[in-house]
Motif scaffolding. Structure first.
Motif, PDB file in Angstrom:
ATOM      1  N   LEU A 246      10.416   8.626   2.338  1.00 12.53           N
ATOM      2  CA  LEU A 246       9.851   7.356   1.555  1.00 12.53           C
ATOM      3  C   LEU A 246      10.530   7.391   0.293  1.00 12.53           C
ATOM      4  N   LEU A 310       0.043   6.239   1.699  1.00 10.72           N
ATOM      5  CA  LEU A 310       1.494   5.686   1.278  1.00 10.72           C
ATOM      6  C   LEU A 310       1.217   4.962  -0.032  1.00 10.72           C
ATOM      7  N   SER A 314       2.940   5.637  -3.907  1.00 10.89           N
ATOM      8  CA  SER A 314       3.795   4.643  -4.504  1.00 10.89           C
ATOM      9  C   SER A 314       3.258   4.496  -6.126  1.00 10.89           C
TER      10      SER A 314
END
Length: 370
Positions: A246, A310, A314
């Motif tokens: 990611l 997630l 971020s």
């Protein structure tokens, strides 16, 4: 370490997680379940139902349609459409049809593929809705066709208006928005309805056991089987399998670097799918052993909760790697990451739900029920 070495480290880290979960699933399937099924069938032949306990005890309720089954069918259809889009796009990238240097080609391929997969979304949602014995399939189909793309397009349009107000060169032209609307209303929506029509037209999938008319009372559950606890714990491992990859994806998107290792990305996607499926199966088995038969939504939310991690990552990435101080670019970043997390939630949740669906059907079809 070079980028390739970091990718290999990420793959090995993810494989360790998958091997751990696979060992747990194998132990449940080969030892615990085998022993349970043998015991239940032996008790059945002795006609001594008072000795039943564990997951067999809820066989008359385990296939009871869930609350808001229409919405669950919609989200499964959305997830199937997104998974199909990812698989086809990754396949084209692996075959060399999509150049890493051309960001527009990758985005265009993703959008077109998503639109063309509308029939699969409608079919999957209608088949599940038919299994829930639902009747209002047209309303469910409308929700499947408009919920996810409607949220994304509406949010994207508001952000684009803000960019127009700022007179930014990054604003999407009106013609492009009109083309997206044409693809949505002219191609995707009709395909969803066609797929839903054929899916609902078929016979409903047959359950391996009969459902009782009166719901069984669920006993008080221990604190660690609370849905919130299961979601918090269940979302960690799927996110842990992909968080290194990611970083490279976010760097490619927000720091304008090329992402060209599609082979690694495909392998991480497979590992993510296995992790979501296995963690959902393990926690679903523990839930059924606790005589709680409300597994439908929980199986979706457990693996889908990795989207929360997630989005938190971020925020960490924004604070540590990006130097954005103006309000509009900052808003763009967090809204886009929220949209990406929403799609990630649908993908992971659908994988976990479908894995539990197969698992529950398999174990209850293996026992003898009078």
């Amino acid at each position: 370490m070079t980028d390739v070495e970091i990718h290999w480290f990420s793959i090995l880290n993810s494989l360790m997680i998958v091997l751990f979960l696979t060992g747990m699933v194998a132990m449940i399937m080969l030892r615990t379940l085998y022993r349970d099924i043998a015991k239940y069938n032996a008790l059945d032949s002795q006609e001594d139902p008072t000795e039943e306990s564990g997951w067999k005890l809820v066989h008359g309720d385990v296939f009871r349609p869930p609350q808001k089954g229409s919405l669950l069918a919609t989200y499964v259809g959305i997830g199937v459409q997104l998974i199909s889009m990812l698989v086809v796009t990754l396949l084209f990238a692996l075959l060399g049809f999509l150049s890493p240097a051309s960001r527009g080609a990758l985005m265009t391929a993703s959008v077109v593929t998503y639109v063309l997969m509308g029939g699969i979304a409608g079919y999957a949602a209608a088949r599940l809705y038919k299994a829930f014995r639902g009747e209002q399939w047209k309303q469910m189909t409308l929700r499947t066709a408009f919920l996810f793309p409607g949220v994304l397009f509406g949010t994207f349009f508001v952000l684009d208006l803000m960019l127009w107000g700022e007179k930014s060169s990054g604003a999407v032209p009106f013609g492009t928005l009109a083309l997206l609307c044409f693809l949505w209303f002219g191609v995707s929506v009709p395909l969803v309805f066609v797929g839903s029509f054929y899916g609902f037209k078929q016979l409903a999938p047959e359950d391996p056991v009969r459902t009782n008319k009166i719901p069984r009372q669920i006993p008080q559950q221990p604190w660690y089987m609370h849905p919130a606890v299961c979601c918090v714990l269940g979302g960690i491992l799927p996110f842990g399998a992909v968080f290194i990859e990611l970083f490279f994806i976010l760097t490619s998107v927000w720091m304008h670097r090329f992402y060209y290792l599609f082979g690694f990305l495909a392998l991480v996607f497979v590992i993510l799918g296995l992790t979501c499926a296995e963690i959902s199966i393990v926690l679903c088995y523990f839930q059924l052993c606790s005589e709680d038969y409300n597994w439908w939504w929980r199986s979706y939310l457990i693996s889908g909760s990795s989207a929360f991690y997630l989005f938190v990552y971020s925020i960490y990435y924004f604070c540590m790697n990006l130097d954005i101080t103006k309000i509009v670019p900052m808003l763009l970043y967090f809204v886009y990451m929220a949209m990406f997390s929403y799609g990630f939630f649908c993908v992971c949740g659908t994988i976990g739900f479908l894995a539990c669906w197969v698992f529950v059907h398999k174990i209850y079809s293996a026992i003898k029920i009078d």
